[in-house]
Design a protein around this motif. Structure first.
Motif, PDB file in Angstrom:
ATOM      1  N   ALA A 133      15.666  20.736  62.258  1.00 46.84           N
ATOM      2  CA  ALA A 133      14.816  21.044  63.414  1.00 46.84           C
ATOM      3  C   ALA A 133      14.130  22.399  63.287  1.00 46.84           C
ATOM      4  CB  ALA A 133      15.650  20.994  64.699  1.00 46.84           C
ATOM      5  N   GLY A 134      14.685  23.300  62.478  1.00 51.00           N
ATOM      6  CA  GLY A 134      14.083  24.626  62.342  1.00 51.00           C
ATOM      7  C   GLY A 134      15.121  25.680  62.031  1.00 51.00           C
ATOM      8  N   ASP A 135      14.762  26.947  62.245  1.00 55.99           N
ATOM      9  CA  ASP A 135      15.668  28.049  61.923  1.00 55.99           C
ATOM     10  C   ASP A 135      15.190  29.306  62.644  1.00 55.99           C
ATOM     11  OD1 ASP A 135      17.687  29.566  60.778  1.00 55.99           O
ATOM     12  OD2 ASP A 135      17.338  28.825  58.752  1.00 55.99           O
ATOM     13  N   TYR A 136      16.002  30.370  62.595  1.00 57.63           N
ATOM     14  CA  TYR A 136      15.608  31.692  63.082  1.00 57.63           C
ATOM     15  C   TYR A 136      16.168  32.719  62.114  1.00 57.63           C
ATOM     16  CZ  TYR A 136      15.194  35.922  65.895  1.00 57.63           C
ATOM     17  OH  TYR A 136      14.893  37.197  66.333  1.00 57.63           O
ATOM     18  N   GLU A 137      15.284  33.368  61.374  1.00 55.92           N
ATOM     19  CA  GLU A 137      15.652  34.429  60.431  1.00 55.92           C
ATOM     20  C   GLU A 137      16.731  33.991  59.434  1.00 55.92           C
ATOM     21  OE1 GLU A 137      14.198  37.297  60.208  1.00 55.92           O
ATOM     22  OE2 GLU A 137      12.945  37.207  61.995  1.00 55.92           O
ATOM     23  N   GLY A 138      16.734  32.706  59.091  1.00 55.88           N
ATOM     24  CA  GLY A 138      17.684  32.212  58.109  1.00 55.88           C
ATOM     25  C   GLY A 138      19.102  32.026  58.608  1.00 55.88           C
ATOM     26  N   LEU A 139      19.340  32.200  59.908  1.00 56.50           N
ATOM     27  CA  LEU A 139      20.703  32.125  60.432  1.00 56.50           C
ATOM     28  C   LEU A 139      21.269  30.712  60.383  1.00 56.50           C
ATOM     29  CD1 LEU A 139      20.442  34.570  63.467  1.00 56.50           C
ATOM     30  CD2 LEU A 139      21.715  34.926  61.347  1.00 56.50           C
ATOM     31  N   VAL A 140      20.439  29.715  60.686  1.00 60.22           N
ATOM     32  CA  VAL A 140      20.926  28.336  60.644  1.00 60.22           C
ATOM     33  C   VAL A 140      21.268  27.936  59.212  1.00 60.22           C
ATOM     34  CG1 VAL A 140      20.356  25.926  61.101  1.00 60.22           C
ATOM     35  CG2 VAL A 140      19.666  27.702  62.730  1.00 60.22           C
ATOM     36  N   ALA A 141      20.418  28.322  58.273  1.00 55.60           N
ATOM     37  CA  ALA A 141      20.692  28.031  56.867  1.00 55.60           C
ATOM     38  C   ALA A 141      21.995  28.681  56.420  1.00 55.60           C
ATOM     39  CB  ALA A 141      19.534  28.503  55.995  1.00 55.60           C
ATOM     40  N   ARG A 142      22.228  29.902  56.883  1.00 54.96           N
ATOM     41  CA  ARG A 142      23.473  30.585  56.517  1.00 54.96           C
ATOM     42  C   ARG A 142      24.672  29.878  57.124  1.00 54.96           C
ATOM     43  NH1 ARG A 142      23.987  36.942  57.451  1.00 54.96           N
ATOM     44  NH2 ARG A 142      22.633  36.841  55.617  1.00 54.96           N
ATOM     45  N   ALA A 143      24.560  29.477  58.381  1.00 56.05           N
ATOM     46  CA  ALA A 143      25.666  28.789  59.034  1.00 56.05           C
ATOM     47  C   ALA A 143      25.988  27.477  58.328  1.00 56.05           C
ATOM     48  CB  ALA A 143      25.337  28.542  60.505  1.00 56.05           C
ATOM     49  N   LEU A 144      24.948  26.750  57.914  1.00 53.97           N
ATOM     50  CA  LEU A 144      25.172  25.492  57.215  1.00 53.97           C
ATOM     51  C   LEU A 144      25.827  25.727  55.860  1.00 53.97           C
ATOM     52  CD1 LEU A 144      24.879  22.458  56.936  1.00 53.97           C
ATOM     53  CD2 LEU A 144      22.506  22.799  56.199  1.00 53.97           C
ATOM     54  N   ASP A 145      25.370  26.746  55.146  1.00 56.44           N
ATOM     55  CA  ASP A 145      25.975  27.073  53.857  1.00 56.44           C
ATOM     56  C   ASP A 145      27.434  27.465  54.034  1.00 56.44           C
ATOM     57  OD1 ASP A 145      25.622  27.657  50.909  1.00 56.44           O
ATOM     58  OD2 ASP A 145      26.262  29.625  51.609  1.00 56.44           O
ATOM     59  N   GLU A 146      27.735  28.218  55.088  1.00 55.45           N
ATOM     60  CA  GLU A 146      29.123  28.608  55.362  1.00 55.45           C
ATOM     61  C   GLU A 146      29.984  27.373  55.624  1.00 55.45           C
ATOM     62  OE1 GLU A 146      30.827  31.677  55.923  1.00 55.45           O
ATOM     63  OE2 GLU A 146      29.210  32.609  54.798  1.00 55.45           O
ATOM     64  N   ALA A 147      29.441  26.403  56.378  1.00 55.57           N
ATOM     65  CA  ALA A 147      30.204  25.199  56.693  1.00 55.57           C
ATOM     66  C   ALA A 147      30.417  24.328  55.464  1.00 55.57           C
ATOM     67  CB  ALA A 147      29.484  24.401  57.787  1.00 55.57           C
ATOM     68  N   ARG A 148      29.416  24.272  54.605  1.00 54.06           N
ATOM     69  CA  ARG A 148      29.521  23.435  53.406  1.00 54.06           C
ATOM     70  C   ARG A 148      30.376  24.068  52.324  1.00 54.06           C
ATOM     71  NH1 ARG A 148      23.131  21.704  52.675  1.00 54.06           N
ATOM     72  NH2 ARG A 148      23.181  19.802  53.960  1.00 54.06           N
ATOM     73  N   HIS A 149      30.370  25.386  52.249  1.00 54.82           N
ATOM     74  CA  HIS A 149      31.053  26.081  51.156  1.00 54.82           C
ATOM     75  C   HIS A 149      31.983  27.177  51.704  1.00 54.82           C
ATOM     76  CE1 HIS A 149      27.057  24.738  49.512  1.00 54.82           C
ATOM     77  NE2 HIS A 149      27.893  24.111  48.713  1.00 54.82           N
ATOM     78  N   PRO A 150      33.052  26.774  52.369  1.00 50.67           N
ATOM     79  CA  PRO A 150      33.986  27.787  52.877  1.00 50.67           C
ATOM     80  C   PRO A 150      34.647  28.548  51.728  1.00 50.67           C
ATOM     81  CG  PRO A 150      34.942  25.594  53.032  1.00 50.67           C
ATOM     82  CD  PRO A 150      33.504  25.397  52.635  1.00 50.67           C
ATOM     83  N   VAL A 151      35.050  29.779  52.008  1.00 53.16           N
ATOM     84  CA  VAL A 151      35.719  30.615  51.006  1.00 53.16           C
ATOM     85  C   VAL A 151      37.132  30.910  51.516  1.00 53.16           C
ATOM     86  CG1 VAL A 151      35.635  32.746  49.662  1.00 53.16           C
ATOM     87  CG2 VAL A 151      33.502  31.628  50.360  1.00 53.16           C
ATOM     88  N   PRO A 152      38.101  30.073  51.161  1.00 50.86           N
ATOM     89  CA  PRO A 152      39.467  30.322  51.646  1.00 50.86           C
ATOM     90  C   PRO A 152      40.073  31.548  50.984  1.00 50.86           C
ATOM     91  CG  PRO A 152      39.459  28.549  50.037  1.00 50.86           C
ATOM     92  CD  PRO A 152      38.011  28.895  50.296  1.00 50.86           C
ATOM     93  N   ALA A 153      41.033  32.154  51.657  1.00 49.47           N
ATOM     94  CA  ALA A 153      41.762  33.262  51.049  1.00 49.47           C
ATOM     95  C   ALA A 153      42.508  32.747  49.823  1.00 49.47           C
ATOM     96  CB  ALA A 153      42.736  33.861  52.056  1.00 49.47           C
ATOM     97  N   PRO A 154      42.689  33.592  48.805  1.00 47.81           N
ATOM     98  CA  PRO A 154      43.445  33.166  47.621  1.00 47.81           C
ATOM     99  C   PRO A 154      44.835  32.650  48.001  1.00 47.81           C
ATOM    100  CG  PRO A 154      42.321  35.234  47.197  1.00 47.81           C
ATOM    101  CD  PRO A 154      42.152  34.952  48.661  1.00 47.81           C
ATOM    102  N   GLN A 155      45.354  31.745  47.201  1.00 45.14           N
ATOM    103  CA  GLN A 155      46.627  31.103  47.492  1.00 45.14           C
ATOM    104  C   GLN A 155      47.736  32.134  47.695  1.00 45.14           C
ATOM    105  OE1 GLN A 155      47.865  28.318  44.510  1.00 45.14           O
ATOM    106  NE2 GLN A 155      49.637  27.607  45.669  1.00 45.14           N
TER     107      GLN A 155
END
Length: 390
Positions: free
Chosen positions: A185-207
């Protein structure tokens, strides 16, 4: 010695002031701007039929620098996926170019009892762990009275100015599906793209590791496997985090902390022993008396320098030891071994009985520069007893 430290501090502050003066006409941004453009953009995206089909409820919230917990206006349940997209930030000192953006200052809790949760970035999604009315607060990373979100009255907030605007969304199902629809639908200053990238590629703490609750979750540390074996990679830029590993280990004359590290870039190029420049990379040991001793790599302080942490709260519990500062060592794997009991006696005082945690620390929130390093082969050793950590 005190006179030398005072002169160094004066010189450091003067250099900061000169840098700040150079940015008067082109100040560094704290991130996307809040206010009407942000609110209109988020409202338009939420109203899109393709997005609204995924949204259970949402609200736009404006947060001041010194406000307390604010009710968002709806309840959440355990398992609900909540996204916070935020813009803005707070200035502690514009002349010194000291400020922090929404990426490190937003916290949530449900039911008024916690546990508190920090958004890892300014466009992140969380899975709620508790039920009740959702609340949000903008707070610099640091001192809480408890994990339920009580403020420590010994550290009143003040002296900062600005605003953070936040769009808080509870999704019908997954945050990833909702953000995919929003990105179409759109974006604002890349924030939606960042949120989607965060959801798709989480960075868990090391084991085996977890982030210190007091500073909140982050995306600073990640586990890696390569030619050097298992390592923990650290990448900090305008944020702060402490990673902890539980380690119940006796402290004796023979106890050693061993590790290897490769520091590629330091987050500060000034002496790190005053608050405005206290950006650094280090490994630390926490003891059963609540004290911690942290071995850091300094940009400019002499190796062997020992100083108490300059930050409020931490000045009561943390001592820094400059282990490395030679720039010739940057970018190289170096092996270290420190006698913890003797070091504690020299740096802090009468040694305690046990070690309870090993920490990795990354701070870049003050100067908002980048720090990059890796850790490997971390272990506590006492004769034949070895606790392998990484």
């Amino acid at each position: 010695m005190a006179g030398d430290a005072g002169l160094r501090n004066f010189t450091t502050l003067a250099r900061l002031a000169l840098r700040g003066a150079g940015r008067i006409f082109s100040p560094r941004s704290l991130g996307p701007e809040p206010g009407m453009p942000f609110e209109q953009a988020m409202s338009t995206l939420l109203a899109d039929p393709g997005v609204s089909a995924h949204v259970r409820t949402a609200r736009l919230v404006a947060l001041g620098a010194e406000s307390g917990w604010e009710a968002v206006g709806f309840d959440v349940a355990p398992g609900d996926e909540v996204t916070v997209i935020a813009a803005g930030g707070f200035w502690a000192s514009k002349p010194l170019d000291l400020g922090f953006g929404a990426r490190i200052g937003l916290w949530l809790r449900a039911g008024g009892t916690g546990p508190i949760r920090k958004t890892p970035t300014n466009a992140s999604s969380l899975v709620m762990e508790s039920a009740g009315a959702l609340e949000i607060v903008a707070k610099p990373p640091g001192e809480w009275a408890d994990e339920q979100g009580g403020f420590d009255t010994a550290y009143p907030r003040g002296g900062v100015a600005g605003e953070i605007g936040a769009c808080v969304i509870v999704w019908q199902r997954s945050a990833e599906a909702g953000l995919e629809a929003m990105s179409r639908a759109g974006d604002y200053e890349g924030l939606v793209a960042r949120a989607l990238d965060e959801a798709r590629h989480p960075v868990p703490a090391p084991q085996g590791w977890h982030y210190l609750w007091r500073l909140g979750e982050g995306r600073i540390f990640r586990e890696a496997h390569g030619a050097d074996g298992r390592t923990i990679c650290c990448h900090t830029s305008g944020d702060v985090g402490i990673l902890q590993f539980p380690a119940d280990f006796p402290l004796t004359e023979n106890t050693r902390l061993r590790w290897r590290w490769k520091v590629d870039r330091l987050p500060c190029d000034l002496p790190e022993d005053i608050q405005p420049t206290h950006d650094y990379l280090s490994i630390a040991v926490e003891f059963d008396n609540g004290q911690d001793l942290t071995y850091m790599w300094s940009s400019s302080m002499a190796e062997g320098t020992i100083f108490r942490c300059p930050l409020p709260f931490w000045d009561k519990v943390e001592t820094h030891w400059v282990l490395r500062s030679d720039p010739a060592g940057l970018g190289k794997w170096l092996s270290e071994e420190q006698p913890l009991k003797a070091d504690y006696a020299k740096a802090v005082g009468a040694p305690p009985a046990r070690i309870v945690k090993v920490w990795l620390i990354a701070v870049s929130v003050f100067q908002r520069h980048e720090g990059i390093c890796e850790y490997a082969d971390i272990e506590l050793v006492d004769g034949d007893r070895v606790l392998k950590i990484t």
